[in-house]
Enzyme design. Sequence first.
Site, PDB file in Angstrom:
ATOM      1  CD  GLN A 122      -3.109  -1.026   0.468  1.00 13.70           C
ATOM      2  OE1 GLN A 122      -3.362   0.020  -0.096  1.00 13.70           O
ATOM      3  NE2 GLN A 122      -3.900  -2.086   0.377  1.00 13.70           N
ATOM      4  CG  ASP A 172      -7.295  -4.726  -0.729  1.00  9.72           C
ATOM      5  OD1 ASP A 172      -7.763  -3.863  -1.491  1.00  9.72           O
ATOM      6  OD2 ASP A 172      -6.217  -4.575  -0.121  1.00  9.72           O
ATOM      7  CB  CYS A 182      -8.095   1.454  -4.614  1.00 10.97           C
ATOM      8  SG  CYS A 182      -7.747   0.214  -5.857  1.00 10.97           S
TER       9      CYS A 182
HETATM   10  C1  LIG Z   1      -5.102  -3.902  -4.050  1.00 10.56           C
HETATM   11  S1  LIG Z   1      -3.911  -5.179  -3.925  1.00 10.56           S
HETATM   12  C2  LIG Z   1      -4.243  -5.719  -2.280  1.00 10.56           C
HETATM   13  C3  LIG Z   1      -3.169  -6.528  -1.616  1.00 10.56           C
HETATM   14  C4  LIG Z   1      -3.273  -6.661  -0.111  1.00 10.56           C
HETATM   15  N1  LIG Z   1      -4.608  -6.952   0.347  1.00 10.56           N
HETATM   16  C5  LIG Z   1      -2.736  -5.421   0.579  1.00 10.56           C
HETATM   17  O1  LIG Z   1      -3.533  -4.628   1.095  1.00 10.56           O
HETATM   18  O2  LIG Z   1      -1.521  -5.232   0.578  1.00 10.56           O
HETATM   19  C6  LIG Z   1      -4.606  -6.396  -4.951  1.00 10.56           C
HETATM   20  C7  LIG Z   1      -3.842  -7.691  -5.026  1.00 10.56           C
HETATM   21  O3  LIG Z   1      -4.605  -8.589  -5.837  1.00 10.56           O
HETATM   22  C8  LIG Z   1      -3.717  -9.393  -6.592  1.00 10.56           C
HETATM   23  N2  LIG Z   1      -4.551  -9.907  -7.708  1.00 10.56           N
HETATM   24  C9  LIG Z   1      -4.969  -9.238  -8.804  1.00 10.56           C
HETATM   25  N3  LIG Z   1      -5.831 -10.001  -9.498  1.00 10.56           N
HETATM   26  C10 LIG Z   1      -5.960 -11.173  -8.829  1.00 10.56           C
HETATM   27  C11 LIG Z   1      -6.724 -12.365  -9.038  1.00 10.56           C
HETATM   28  N4  LIG Z   1      -7.552 -12.497 -10.070  1.00 10.56           N
HETATM   29  N5  LIG Z   1      -6.621 -13.352  -8.137  1.00 10.56           N
HETATM   30  C12 LIG Z   1      -5.796 -13.233  -7.071  1.00 10.56           C
HETATM   31  N6  LIG Z   1      -5.050 -12.139  -6.820  1.00 10.56           N
HETATM   32  C13 LIG Z   1      -5.133 -11.112  -7.684  1.00 10.56           C
HETATM   33  C14 LIG Z   1      -2.569  -8.487  -6.936  1.00 10.56           C
HETATM   34  O4  LIG Z   1      -1.398  -9.239  -7.198  1.00 10.56           O
HETATM   35  C15 LIG Z   1      -2.467  -7.640  -5.645  1.00 10.56           C
HETATM   36  O5  LIG Z   1      -1.543  -8.223  -4.749  1.00 10.56           O
END
Ligand SMILES: C[S@@+](CC[C@H](N)C(=O)[O-])C[C@H]1O[C@@H](n2cnc3c(N)ncnc32)[C@H](O)[C@@H]1O
Length: 410
Positions: A230, A338, A365
């Site tokens: 983040q 998230d 977000c």
């Molecule tokens: C907004 S970040 C949130 C990460 C964590 N919750 C944090 O607050 O640090 C979104 C995460 O979703 C992962 N991601 C994106 N698409 C995904 C999918 N279809 N399945 C699993 N993970 C995914 C990305 O790699 C990223 O780490």
Amino acid sequence: MDSTEQQETLEVKIERLLPGGVGLAHAEGRTLFVSLAAPDDIVRVKIDRVSGKVAFASIIEIIKPSPVRIEPPCPYFGLCGGCDFQQLSYEAQLDAKKEIILDCLHRIAKIEAPLETPIHASPKPWQYRARATWQFDRSTNRLGYFTRGSNNVCDVEYCAVLVPELQQTLEELRNEIPSEQLPKHIDAVAGDDGVSVAVRNAGVQGHNAPIISRRIGNETYQFSAEGFFQINHDLLEAMIETALGDAEGKAAVDLYCGVGLFTLPLARRFERVIGVEANPLATDFARRNLAECTPIVREGADSARSENQETEIVTARVGDWLSQHSNSIGTVDFLLLDPPRTGAENKDIAGILALRPRQISYVSCDPATLARDLKKLIAGGYSLDSVAAFDMFPQTHHVETIARLSATSV
Ligand SMILES: C[S@@+](CC[C@H](N)C(=O)[O-])C[C@H]1O[C@@H](n2cnc3c(N)ncnc32)[C@H](O)[C@@H]1O
């Protein structure tokens, strides 16, 4: 669009700010989206692009400034693609973000009831940004951010939203690295113990970024510039508290768990926690962060991580994992998701509804994709209990929102 349209200018009043941060105006039968505007500005705009009854416009003269308009402090504002809210006082930025969230909930999710939506201000409206991506253009020797609406690089010597450690890193890159050695894209993130820098050339990510850590609340997280962490670290403790609330129980699921920002505090409250994340680098960090997360005995509570606590981090796409496991993992008390800005895919929502957790906490977000997904969750048998906003990205239109839901029938 012909050349006369390109030259067209109009005097308009900005009615309000919309999702995406643009100002809304109407003129000559068209809806105008005006960039870098403030509500109640009276401005002369030039039309940049027309699409049916909608036109995209930019301000060429401020005829009567909005009462909340301020002089943008950054000399790159308007050219640099990084910030688009510096023309607003900080209070007005918060008001606009709240209105944008409520607008999305009302227009997209059809949530009629006026929901109280507290917005948590950033402790620092400047110098808050602990993660950045810089661009380097070898042909012009420019180092900074993409300019607004293009892939040209805006040369930025001082970025007022960066934490001082990252500003220093930007200066070191500029002054100490020979330009022929600078890569096209540079990712940097600051922690308690330094800055991690990763390079990317032609889309190819290097794999040697230093590992750093950040203490947030009771937890220590390790991560590097090669993966997601983040941006505004000062708000994270409050965000985690709001996302988790008083949730406790037997089983919790943390979807899109990254390096485990929410997984670690969940592991202190639930006997069984499953984190799901597609990026293998992030899941390596999440496993390591969980393994090193020491038990904490909280006064008056027996919810510290116990020996029979079971935590699993799965490297998988959320939709794939849910379609295989939603009918077999048993009762889930709490599910946190998230997702990235695009929100949850249809398959992900279908899997969550099949899993039927008692409570859901959706950390988002993007208020528009949040509203789209809330509509589906509400139609699937959930009620919206609360919405809270966090100003994770001051000086930009972006905002983090946490929506809490509970199952209406189990
Ligand atoms: C907004 S970040 C949130 C990460 C964590 N919750 C944090 O607050 O640090 C979104 C995460 O979703 C992962 N991601 C994106 N698409 C995904 C999918 N279809 N399945 C699993 N993970 C995914 C990305 O790699 C990223 O780490």
